[in-house]
Design a protein around this motif. Sequence first.
Motif, PDB file in Angstrom:
ATOM      1  N   PHE A 119       0.866  -1.190   0.000  1.00  0.00           N
ATOM      2  CA  PHE A 119       0.000   0.000   0.000  1.00  0.00           C
ATOM      3  C   PHE A 119       0.894   1.230   0.000  1.00  0.00           C
ATOM      4  N   ASP A 120       0.516   2.250  -0.760  1.00  0.00           N
ATOM      5  CA  ASP A 120       1.315   3.475  -0.817  1.00  0.00           C
ATOM      6  C   ASP A 120       0.599   4.646  -0.149  1.00  0.00           C
ATOM      7  N   ASP A 121       1.375   5.557   0.365  1.00  0.00           N
ATOM      8  CA  ASP A 121       0.956   6.906   0.797  1.00  0.00           C
ATOM      9  C   ASP A 121       0.522   7.000   2.259  1.00  0.00           C
ATOM     10  N   GLY A 122       0.016   5.917   2.875  1.00  0.00           N
ATOM     11  CA  GLY A 122      -0.355   5.991   4.291  1.00  0.00           C
ATOM     12  C   GLY A 122      -1.724   6.571   4.549  1.00  0.00           C
ATOM     13  N   ASP A 201       8.357  14.110   1.347  1.00  0.00           N
ATOM     14  CA  ASP A 201       7.240  15.013   1.021  1.00  0.00           C
ATOM     15  C   ASP A 201       6.432  14.589  -0.202  1.00  0.00           C
ATOM     16  N   HIS A 202       6.723  13.436  -0.778  1.00  0.00           N
ATOM     17  CA  HIS A 202       5.970  12.940  -1.932  1.00  0.00           C
ATOM     18  C   HIS A 202       5.842  14.013  -3.012  1.00  0.00           C
ATOM     19  N   GLY A 203       6.949  14.736  -3.248  1.00  0.00           N
ATOM     20  CA  GLY A 203       6.847  15.930  -4.074  1.00  0.00           C
ATOM     21  C   GLY A 203       7.025  15.752  -5.570  1.00  0.00           C
ATOM     22  N   GLY A 416      -0.784   9.594  -8.619  1.00  0.00           N
ATOM     23  CA  GLY A 416      -0.965   9.101  -7.262  1.00  0.00           C
ATOM     24  C   GLY A 416      -0.263   7.795  -6.922  1.00  0.00           C
ATOM     25  N   ASP A 417       0.665   7.343  -7.705  1.00  0.00           N
ATOM     26  CA  ASP A 417       1.336   6.106  -7.299  1.00  0.00           C
ATOM     27  C   ASP A 417       2.593   6.442  -6.581  1.00  0.00           C
TER      28      ASP A 417
HETATM   29 ZN   LIG Z   1       2.609   7.618  -3.450  1.00  0.00          ZN
END
Ligand SMILES: [Zn+2]
Length: 417
Positions: A119-122, A201-203, A416-417
């Motif tokens: 799973f990604d992003d939390g 920061d997933h930037g 969004g991945d």
């Molecule tokens: Zn992500």
Amino acid sequence: MRCAVWAAFVAAAAALMGGLVLGGATWPAVTAGGLATLAGLAVGDRWMREPGGAPVLCYHSISDEGWVPWASCIVSIETFERHLGVLARGGFTVMRLRDLVAIRLAGGRLPPRPVAVTFDDGYLDNWVAALPLLRRHGIPATIFVSLDFIEEGENPRATLDDRERGRVGPEAVGWAGYLNWAELRAMQDGGVFDVLPHGVDHGWVETGPRVVASLSAENWRRLAWVQWRVMAGSKAGWYRAATPAFVPLGTPVRENAPALAARAWDPDRGLESDESYAARVRGDLERSKRELEERLGRGVDIFCWPNNGTNDTARAIAAEVGYAATTGGRGENRPGEDPRVISRLGVGDRIAGWRWPAAEALGMYAALRVFQGNYYWFYLLVGFAALRRLHGLLEGWRRAPTADLSAAARPVAWRGD
Ligand SMILES: [Zn+2]
């Protein structure tokens, strides 16, 4: 390609045999044609079945609420349960990602039909819904979290289990938002999840002067990275704003790329130097590793590139920093591929274009089997893709009078991945 050639071969063989028989060919000619066809089918069958691939599934949000603005990231709870049913009863060996990686790094043999779940992003719903359902099916998973998106909060929040057992009312279960440290600790200590890093920061960064979109009321949530880029520190509450709080509507959005995969461009300073880029990537990788290790008390040696964005330089830095493997591969985790690179299979919903639960299960099974090297299942996926396209066309006609012109900006939207 492989499947197209095979379909063409089978069609040609059928046509040849039909021609020989119906055309009144002599028996020796029919027999020779039949033997040649059988030999071709036997050789082709081996070509269509090439075991060795190890799918690593990539989920994001598991929810019926759909608060995430990237629609392709959301899998409904019913679809997720169907997928888990396939994983638990479809003859697969579901492994922890770290075990799968360790076996590949050691050059060992994976168990038959291996699969790992990530799973990604939390997202909060991974705690609320995914964890109870995974536990029910006995399936382990890995979650990749970005530090700036971990929420404040000392206590784990209510889950689907709490609701079903009557410990809380339905209104007590929240869906929107991200996980907090208490939940991440509980997930890791509970034995179902491994918690690993997905950057700070997933930037995204702008990479040149070309303007590709303009922030609008319709697209600003989808292009949330434009806000994140100027938000110092925590970004976990960004979605609560009704309008963009940091970069106003109308602001031009320039050509861009995932931040760890490209040199940043700035109107005043131009393109970032190679040294500055390398230092930025190293800083992100080091901090991600250090903070997760300190907070969760377990060694971290796998990294997931935000937005799947990476390159050879970034991978080399990751190895220096101490990561044994990172994501972003485009292969199938086969024995001949670099074991330090993890290739993943993004999981979506509505495989036929609309909500059809049985199709979700069948589609998942077919996708896993293709990844594992049984290319016959590809024909089923082609069928689903055709249905999805047809459904999209029909929906497009239905919605045409109110079509949103900002859709033209989609090619640069964060996927969004
Ligand atoms: Zn992500």
